[in-house]
Design a protein around this motif. Structure first.
Motif, PDB file in Angstrom:
ATOM      1  N   GLU A  78       6.351   4.963  -3.978  1.00 40.67           N
ATOM      2  CA  GLU A  78       5.465   3.824  -4.254  1.00 40.67           C
ATOM      3  C   GLU A  78       5.570   3.393  -5.716  1.00 40.67           C
ATOM      4  O   GLU A  78       5.506   2.199  -6.022  1.00 40.67           O
ATOM      5  CB  GLU A  78       4.013   4.173  -3.911  1.00 40.67           C
ATOM      6  CG  GLU A  78       3.076   2.998  -4.093  1.00 40.67           C
ATOM      7  CD  GLU A  78       1.644   3.294  -3.697  1.00 40.67           C
ATOM      8  OE1 GLU A  78       0.810   2.372  -3.773  1.00 40.67           O
ATOM      9  OE2 GLU A  78       1.339   4.452  -3.317  1.00 40.67           O
TER      10      GLU A  78
ATOM     11  N   LEU B 153       1.590  11.508  -0.851  1.00 41.50           N
ATOM     12  CA  LEU B 153       1.636  10.049  -0.965  1.00 41.50           C
ATOM     13  C   LEU B 153       0.237   9.477  -1.204  1.00 41.50           C
ATOM     14  O   LEU B 153       0.063   8.545  -2.007  1.00 41.50           O
ATOM     15  CB  LEU B 153       2.239   9.428   0.290  1.00 41.50           C
ATOM     16  CG  LEU B 153       3.732   9.672   0.535  1.00 41.50           C
ATOM     17  CD1 LEU B 153       4.153   9.041   1.857  1.00 41.50           C
ATOM     18  CD2 LEU B 153       4.581   9.136  -0.606  1.00 41.50           C
ATOM     19  N   ALA B 154      -0.757  10.038  -0.532  1.00 38.91           N
ATOM     20  CA  ALA B 154      -2.145   9.577  -0.721  1.00 38.91           C
ATOM     21  C   ALA B 154      -2.619   9.894  -2.136  1.00 38.91           C
ATOM     22  O   ALA B 154      -3.320   9.082  -2.765  1.00 38.91           O
ATOM     23  CB  ALA B 154      -3.043  10.235   0.318  1.00 38.91           C
TER      24      ALA B 154
ATOM     25  N   HIS C 236      -0.931   7.479  -4.572  1.00 38.86           N
ATOM     26  CA  HIS C 236      -1.551   6.145  -4.419  1.00 38.86           C
ATOM     27  C   HIS C 236      -2.900   6.091  -5.123  1.00 38.86           C
ATOM     28  O   HIS C 236      -3.209   5.128  -5.819  1.00 38.86           O
ATOM     29  CB  HIS C 236      -1.707   5.830  -2.932  1.00 38.86           C
ATOM     30  CG  HIS C 236      -2.299   4.470  -2.672  1.00 38.86           C
ATOM     31  ND1 HIS C 236      -1.588   3.307  -2.823  1.00 38.86           N
ATOM     32  CD2 HIS C 236      -3.555   4.103  -2.273  1.00 38.86           C
ATOM     33  CE1 HIS C 236      -2.359   2.266  -2.525  1.00 38.86           C
ATOM     34  NE2 HIS C 236      -3.544   2.729  -2.200  1.00 38.86           N
TER      35      HIS C 236
ATOM     36  N   GLY D 166       0.799  -1.225   0.000  1.00 36.93           N
ATOM     37  CA  GLY D 166       0.000   0.000   0.000  1.00 36.93           C
ATOM     38  C   GLY D 166       0.828   1.268   0.000  1.00 36.93           C
ATOM     39  O   GLY D 166       1.963   1.301  -0.483  1.00 36.93           O
ATOM     40  N   ILE D 167       0.255   2.316   0.578  1.00 38.84           N
ATOM     41  CA  ILE D 167       0.928   3.617   0.634  1.00 38.84           C
ATOM     42  C   ILE D 167       2.206   3.479   1.449  1.00 38.84           C
ATOM     43  O   ILE D 167       2.188   2.908   2.544  1.00 38.84           O
ATOM     44  CB  ILE D 167       0.009   4.682   1.263  1.00 38.84           C
ATOM     45  CG1 ILE D 167      -1.265   4.854   0.433  1.00 38.84           C
ATOM     46  CG2 ILE D 167       0.728   6.024   1.386  1.00 38.84           C
ATOM     47  CD1 ILE D 167      -2.280   5.809   1.047  1.00 38.84           C
TER      48      ILE D 167
ATOM     49  N   LEU E  27      -2.474   5.936  -8.863  1.00 39.05           N
ATOM     50  CA  LEU E  27      -2.002   4.633  -9.332  1.00 39.05           C
ATOM     51  C   LEU E  27      -3.150   3.629  -9.475  1.00 39.05           C
ATOM     52  O   LEU E  27      -3.071   2.688 -10.247  1.00 39.05           O
ATOM     53  CB  LEU E  27      -0.951   4.066  -8.374  1.00 39.05           C
ATOM     54  CG  LEU E  27       0.416   4.764  -8.389  1.00 39.05           C
ATOM     55  CD1 LEU E  27       1.290   4.231  -7.260  1.00 39.05           C
ATOM     56  CD2 LEU E  27       1.110   4.580  -9.733  1.00 39.05           C
TER      57      LEU E  27
END
Length: 255
Positions: free
Chosen positions: A217, A246-247, A250, A14-15, A253
């Motif tokens: 990521e 980062l969120a 994510h 995950g993140i 993606l």
């Protein structure tokens, strides 16, 4: 690739996790910062014990460690003595470095302990074995504050850490150009895709390399360091801003 579970945190899934370094100099400051950082988007905290004024007194270190552990609750703790040759602030000979890390491992209060991979193979093998015997995980590390090695060299360093039994290999390098940042990212992707059977951490430092802290990521790095009250390395981004980016990455993606 296998993930690494540390308390309630799963690294490599995950993140990417956010680690905030605590560089307090006194017991009071270290504990105060720990309390402060708990209110930030922090998945784990790194105690940079080389900043602690009482670092030569192992019992003093263990006393502060107990206080940090109590305040963190179930938040994982990475214990790091960063040597001066790899960017730390305190000189310590190898025997003392090994003894300190073994003493901390024996308490089982740190969840991960940083081991600098180029301390000497025999020393590192012995130290990793002792840390694992305590049930604690190892982050093997190497920091190059002068340059960015060739892609093949970065991959070699990460593979060496994996071969020596580190739970999480970590490499940080200094870019002198945009191409250097691309070299670090390409090495990360190569390691993560072709060789890694466990999570890895990589970063390109300074402002030029800050993109590596945001795009981790995408390329295969499981963790990134975000600053709380103070950055522990050039180019660190504040934990709040880091969490938002980062969120967003994510989400984009779609994974």
């Amino acid at each position: 690739m296998n993930t690494v579970k540390v308390r309630n945190l799963e690294l490599g899934s995950g993140i990417p996790a956010i680690c905030i370094p605590n560089m307090g100099k006194t017991k009071e400051e270290i504990l105060s910062l720990t309390e402060q950082y708990k209110s930030m988007p922090m998945d784990l905290m790194e105690w940079r014990v080389d900043w602690f004024e009482g670092v030569e007194d192992t019992q003093a270190v263990l006393d502060v460690l107990a206080g940090v552990r109590e305040k963190l609750g179930d938040t994982p703790l990475l214990f790091t003595f960063r040597t001066k040759k790899e960017g730390g602030v305190h000189e310590m000979d190898t025997a003392a470095y090994v003894a300190l890390n073994k003493a901390v491992a024996a308490t089982k209060m740190a969840d991960l302990i940083d081991v600098e991979i180029f301390t000497g193979d025999a020393v590192v093998s012995d130290l990793i074995a002792a840390i694992h015997e305590s049930g604690t995980k190892v982050v093997a590390s190497n920091h190059d504050f002068d340059r960015t090695p060739a892609q093949s060299d970065i991959v070699y360093r990460l593979r060496k850490m994996q071969d020596m039994g580190a739970d999480i290999p970590k490499v940080a390098v200094m870019p002198q150009s945009k191409k250097d940042v691309l070299t670090l990212l390409a090495a990360t992707e190569e390691m993560a895709t072709d060789y890694a059977d466990r999570p890895i951490i990589t970063m390109s430092m300074a402002g030029l390399g800050s993109i590596s802290r945001l795009s981790c990521e995408v390329f295969g790095s499981c963790l990134t360091f975000g600053s709380g009250s103070m950055a522990s390395a050039p180019g660190q981004i504040g934990a709040q801003e880091l969490s938002r980016v980062l969120a967003s990455v994510h989400g984009a993606l779609g994974v």
